[in-house]
Write a protein that holds these residues in place. Structure first.
Motif, PDB file in Angstrom:
ATOM      1  N   GLY A 108       0.766  -1.054   0.041  1.00 24.83           N
ATOM      2  CA  GLY A 108      -0.048  -0.058   0.056  1.00 24.83           C
ATOM      3  C   GLY A 108       0.717   1.293   0.142  1.00 24.83           C
ATOM      4  O   GLY A 108       0.390   2.278  -0.334  1.00 24.83           O
ATOM      5  N   VAL A 109       2.130   1.164   0.460  1.00 23.05           N
ATOM      6  CA  VAL A 109       2.914   2.296   0.382  1.00 23.05           C
ATOM      7  C   VAL A 109       3.886   2.204  -0.685  1.00 23.05           C
ATOM      8  O   VAL A 109       3.921   3.161  -1.400  1.00 23.05           O
ATOM      9  N   LEU A 110       4.658   0.973  -0.877  1.00 21.48           N
ATOM     10  CA  LEU A 110       5.349   0.814  -1.870  1.00 21.48           C
ATOM     11  C   LEU A 110       4.875   0.782  -3.292  1.00 21.48           C
ATOM     12  O   LEU A 110       3.687   0.426  -3.350  1.00 21.48           O
ATOM     13  N   ALA A 111       5.216   1.552  -4.152  1.00 20.81           N
ATOM     14  CA  ALA A 111       4.682   1.795  -5.434  1.00 20.81           C
ATOM     15  C   ALA A 111       5.611   1.421  -6.800  1.00 20.81           C
ATOM     16  O   ALA A 111       6.115   0.068  -6.662  1.00 20.81           O
ATOM     17  N   ASP A 112       5.685   2.255  -7.697  1.00 15.42           N
ATOM     18  CA  ASP A 112       6.623   1.932  -8.647  1.00 15.42           C
ATOM     19  C   ASP A 112       8.188   2.406  -8.181  1.00 15.42           C
ATOM     20  O   ASP A 112       8.668   3.307  -8.791  1.00 15.42           O
ATOM     21  N   THR A 113       8.507   1.706  -7.117  1.00 12.49           N
ATOM     22  CA  THR A 113       9.553   2.232  -6.384  1.00 12.49           C
ATOM     23  C   THR A 113      11.068   1.887  -6.928  1.00 12.49           C
ATOM     24  O   THR A 113      11.312   0.673  -7.119  1.00 12.49           O
ATOM     25  N   ILE A 114      11.825   2.655  -7.196  1.00 11.12           N
ATOM     26  CA  ILE A 114      13.070   2.561  -8.206  1.00 11.12           C
ATOM     27  C   ILE A 114      14.286   2.854  -7.021  1.00 11.12           C
ATOM     28  O   ILE A 114      15.320   2.410  -7.350  1.00 11.12           O
ATOM     29  N   PHE A 115      14.054   3.454  -5.812  1.00 11.64           N
ATOM     30  CA  PHE A 115      15.117   3.745  -4.928  1.00 11.64           C
ATOM     31  C   PHE A 115      14.546   3.901  -3.704  1.00 11.64           C
ATOM     32  O   PHE A 115      13.472   4.507  -3.449  1.00 11.64           O
ATOM     33  N   GLN A 116      14.963   3.578  -2.623  1.00 13.24           N
ATOM     34  CA  GLN A 116      14.625   3.893  -1.025  1.00 13.24           C
ATOM     35  C   GLN A 116      15.826   4.341  -0.527  1.00 13.24           C
ATOM     36  O   GLN A 116      17.163   3.833  -0.783  1.00 13.24           O
ATOM     37  N   ALA A 117      15.691   5.367   0.513  1.00 16.17           N
ATOM     38  CA  ALA A 117      16.568   5.843   1.541  1.00 16.17           C
ATOM     39  C   ALA A 117      16.109   5.785   2.825  1.00 16.17           C
ATOM     40  O   ALA A 117      14.901   6.397   3.025  1.00 16.17           O
ATOM     41  N   VAL A 118      16.944   5.457   3.946  1.00 13.97           N
ATOM     42  CA  VAL A 118      16.463   5.975   5.315  1.00 13.97           C
ATOM     43  C   VAL A 118      17.677   6.375   5.851  1.00 13.97           C
ATOM     44  O   VAL A 118      18.691   6.104   5.746  1.00 13.97           O
ATOM     45  N   ALA A 119      17.531   7.878   6.378  1.00 15.94           N
ATOM     46  CA  ALA A 119      18.651   8.744   6.563  1.00 15.94           C
ATOM     47  C   ALA A 119      18.546   9.254   7.917  1.00 15.94           C
ATOM     48  O   ALA A 119      17.398   9.360   8.342  1.00 15.94           O
ATOM     49  N   ASP A 120      19.662   9.680   8.864  1.00  8.76           N
ATOM     50  CA  ASP A 120      19.589  10.379   9.918  1.00  8.76           C
ATOM     51  C   ASP A 120      21.032  10.979   9.899  1.00  8.76           C
ATOM     52  O   ASP A 120      21.937  10.308  10.244  1.00  8.76           O
ATOM     53  N   VAL A 121      20.863  12.360   9.779  1.00  8.43           N
ATOM     54  CA  VAL A 121      22.169  12.947   9.576  1.00  8.43           C
ATOM     55  C   VAL A 121      23.071  13.239  11.030  1.00  8.43           C
ATOM     56  O   VAL A 121      24.222  13.243  10.878  1.00  8.43           O
ATOM     57  N   GLU A 122      22.274  13.117  12.013  1.00 10.38           N
ATOM     58  CA  GLU A 122      23.027  13.243  13.310  1.00 10.38           C
ATOM     59  C   GLU A 122      23.702  12.216  13.615  1.00 10.38           C
ATOM     60  O   GLU A 122      24.625  12.430  14.184  1.00 10.38           O
ATOM     61  N   VAL A 123      23.297  10.902  12.995  1.00 12.50           N
ATOM     62  CA  VAL A 123      23.915   9.761  13.398  1.00 12.50           C
ATOM     63  C   VAL A 123      24.944   9.232  12.502  1.00 12.50           C
ATOM     64  O   VAL A 123      25.373   8.269  12.355  1.00 12.50           O
ATOM     65  N   GLY A 124      24.654   9.822  11.146  1.00 12.91           N
ATOM     66  CA  GLY A 124      25.597   9.565  10.112  1.00 12.91           C
ATOM     67  C   GLY A 124      24.764   8.312   9.182  1.00 12.91           C
ATOM     68  O   GLY A 124      25.789   7.517   8.704  1.00 12.91           O
ATOM     69  N   LEU A 125      23.623   8.281   9.379  1.00 13.93           N
ATOM     70  CA  LEU A 125      22.974   7.184   8.620  1.00 13.93           C
ATOM     71  C   LEU A 125      22.512   7.496   7.276  1.00 13.93           C
ATOM     72  O   LEU A 125      21.849   8.548   7.010  1.00 13.93           O
ATOM     73  N   TRP A 126      22.938   6.734   6.341  1.00 14.31           N
ATOM     74  CA  TRP A 126      22.358   6.850   4.762  1.00 14.31           C
ATOM     75  C   TRP A 126      22.405   5.644   4.265  1.00 14.31           C
ATOM     76  O   TRP A 126      23.334   4.931   3.849  1.00 14.31           O
ATOM     77  N   ALA A 127      21.294   4.784   4.515  1.00 13.11           N
ATOM     78  CA  ALA A 127      20.879   3.689   3.950  1.00 13.11           C
ATOM     79  C   ALA A 127      20.017   3.482   2.767  1.00 13.11           C
ATOM     80  O   ALA A 127      18.959   3.955   2.855  1.00 13.11           O
ATOM     81  N   ILE A 128      20.538   3.066   1.466  1.00 15.39           N
ATOM     82  CA  ILE A 128      19.954   3.021   0.379  1.00 15.39           C
ATOM     83  C   ILE A 128      19.948   1.761  -0.378  1.00 15.39           C
ATOM     84  O   ILE A 128      20.865   1.030  -0.033  1.00 15.39           O
ATOM     85  N   ALA A 129      18.847   1.511  -1.157  1.00 19.63           N
ATOM     86  CA  ALA A 129      18.718   0.170  -1.557  1.00 19.63           C
ATOM     87  C   ALA A 129      17.673   0.277  -2.927  1.00 19.63           C
ATOM     88  O   ALA A 129      16.750   1.223  -2.925  1.00 19.63           O
ATOM     89  N   GLN A 130      17.393  -0.730  -3.523  1.00 24.39           N
ATOM     90  CA  GLN A 130      16.110  -0.809  -4.419  1.00 24.39           C
ATOM     91  C   GLN A 130      15.417  -1.893  -3.881  1.00 24.39           C
ATOM     92  O   GLN A 130      15.940  -3.285  -3.507  1.00 24.39           O
ATOM     93  N   PRO A 131      14.142  -2.022  -3.612  1.00 22.81           N
ATOM     94  CA  PRO A 131      13.156  -3.095  -3.215  1.00 22.81           C
ATOM     95  C   PRO A 131      13.062  -4.053  -3.973  1.00 22.81           C
ATOM     96  O   PRO A 131      13.050  -3.722  -5.375  1.00 22.81           O
ATOM     97  N   VAL A 132      13.086  -5.258  -3.735  1.00 20.58           N
ATOM     98  CA  VAL A 132      12.701  -6.337  -4.371  1.00 20.58           C
ATOM     99  C   VAL A 132      10.957  -6.720  -4.142  1.00 20.58           C
ATOM    100  O   VAL A 132      10.623  -6.964  -3.234  1.00 20.58           O
ATOM    101  N   LEU A 133      10.293  -6.850  -5.354  1.00 18.55           N
ATOM    102  CA  LEU A 133       8.801  -7.161  -5.127  1.00 18.55           C
ATOM    103  C   LEU A 133       8.365  -8.672  -5.248  1.00 18.55           C
ATOM    104  O   LEU A 133       9.237  -9.372  -5.936  1.00 18.55           O
ATOM    105  N   PRO A 134       7.370  -9.114  -4.782  1.00 17.55           N
ATOM    106  CA  PRO A 134       7.133 -10.379  -4.739  1.00 17.55           C
ATOM    107  C   PRO A 134       6.979 -10.921  -6.409  1.00 17.55           C
ATOM    108  O   PRO A 134       6.631 -10.313  -7.350  1.00 17.55           O
TER     109      PRO A 134
END
Length: 395
Positions: free
Chosen positions: A369-395
């Motif tokens: 319901g949230v994931l769509a035609d998703t070609i890139f994802q990021a979860v980030a937090d500049v205070e702790v230096g987090l920059w996690a990136i990837a492409q999702p794999v769908l069923p």
């Protein structure tokens, strides 16, 4: 800091709300993640040669994109090239140089490479209904083929949340752009350096030189989402700005993240710059977060992370009850906007006493319901230096 893959976050642990786990196991959620190629781009090099490695590596995928969507559509390419002719050379010499370098390396038509730099602006043509009532204004005949722009949306989700576990701010982002099978092979992480040091990291699409999602270490994260005009005349306003040579917003943001190192200065730039089209800019920093809904020449709405645990936007002005989001099928459930699906997960988690951690935020943007035609994802937090990136794999 070297980014780690979102795959490392995996499924939320047992302590998470049951509703979150059930959502992740449903048919539409991600089943895993692929890493994103990472390429260094030196800002010390002349613009004409910065992208030689990128354009060479992705050359076949770029040509596949061009051949599939544009090469055999004379009406569309003629309209795009007419727009480029009227617009003239890009106003920034650095951007012109980068485009020229891509053309020289790939041997693609120069007008095509310049024309697709307006990808985000032309995306706004795709929803012709204004709040379910009246049609948007048609383009002049010379440019009318652009109304069937083949790069499909709507797409994108941006969430900025306070992680009550440690008080830092987490930023989660889905970049959705179709046709996925053509765009996904073009995505890479650009690590932009100057004097041997990393200035910023960015989600990039090969052949496109502007910013889509960017991370300036210790300072801020910025993302762009398509925003559709909410008034009759919006299409013509966008086209007039495009033909008139107004700098493309993605390039404005690219230059911003290169040169501006503080959150407040960046936010001021986002609010004051002249844009070609309507757009959302989502920002996060150290204990800060904003969503700026932009009209071309002004700020239409500003959401500030504050008393509420999070702020969120997809592609519609839900704060003004834009009913168009209920007709958006990209989340897989017509009548259930991606925003609402994400909020159900976030609210259920908060009601269960859970912190909006990077793991939970990743679970949210990867859910059915949230994931769509998703070609890139990021979860980030500049205070702790987090920059996690990837492409999702769908069923």
């Amino acid at each position: 800091m070297k980014p780690f893959p979102i795959a490392a976050l995996l499924i939320c642990p047992v302590a998470y709300a049951i509703s979150v786990a059930q959502t992740l196991r449903s048919a539409g959620g991600a089943t895993g993640w692929r890493s994103v190629p990472s390429l260094h781009i030196s800002l010390d090099l002349p613009p004409e040669i910065r992208y030689v490695e990128v354009a060479t590596r992705f050359n076949s995928s770029i040509w596949n994109f061009y051949n599939t969507l544009f090469a055999h559509d004379a009406a569309l390419t003629n309209a795009l090239y007419a727009m480029v002719d009227k617009r003239g050379p890009e106003p920034d010499a650095t951007m012109r140089g980068e485009i020229e370098g891509i053309v020289a390396t790939t041997r693609l038509p120069a007008k095509f490479v310049q024309g697709v730099q307006a990808l985000y602006e032309l995306q706004t043509l795709m929803v012709p209904v204004v709040n379910g009532s009246s049609r948007q204004d048609p383009l002049p005949r010379r440019y009318r083929a652009l109304e069937r722009w083949p790069l499909r949306g709507p797409g994108c989700t941006g969430i900025v949340a306070t992680n009550t576990a440690d008080g830092t701010v987490v930023h989660a982002r889905n970049m959705d752009l179709a046709p996925v099978q053509l765009f996904a092979p073009l995505v890479y992480e650009g690590v932009f350096t100057r004097n041997g040091s990393v200035v910023f990291r960015a989600e990039m699409v090969a052949g496109y030189v502007s910013l889509l999602t960017g991370y300036r270490p210790g300072a801020y994260v910025v993302e762009r989402n398509t925003r559709y005009p909410a008034h009759k005349g919006g299409n013509r306003e966008m086209l007039d700005n495009l033909l008139g040579g107004v700098p493309l917003s993605g390039w404005t943001l690219r230059r911003m993240i290169e040169s501006i190192s503080t959150y407040d200065e960046a936010l001021a730039k986002v609010q004051s710059a002249h844009f070609v089209a309507t757009e959302y800019v989502v920002m996060s920093g150290v204990r800060r977060g904003h969503i700026v809904a932009r009209d071309p020449a002004s700020v239409a709405h500003l959401s500030t992370l504050g008393p509420a645990a999070y702020v969120i936007v997809t592609n519609f002005d839900y704060w003004w009850h834009d009913v168009r989001e209920y007709f958006d099928p990209t989340g897989g459930h017509l009548g259930l906007p991606r925003r609402v699906a994400a909020q159900r997960i976030l609210n259920a988690s908060l009601n269960a006493g859970l912190a909006l951690t990077p793991e939970l935020m990743n679970a949210t943007i990867s859910a059915d319901g949230v994931l769509a035609d998703t070609i890139f994802q990021a979860v980030a937090d500049v205070e702790v230096g987090l920059w996690a990136i990837a492409q999702p794999v769908l069923p």
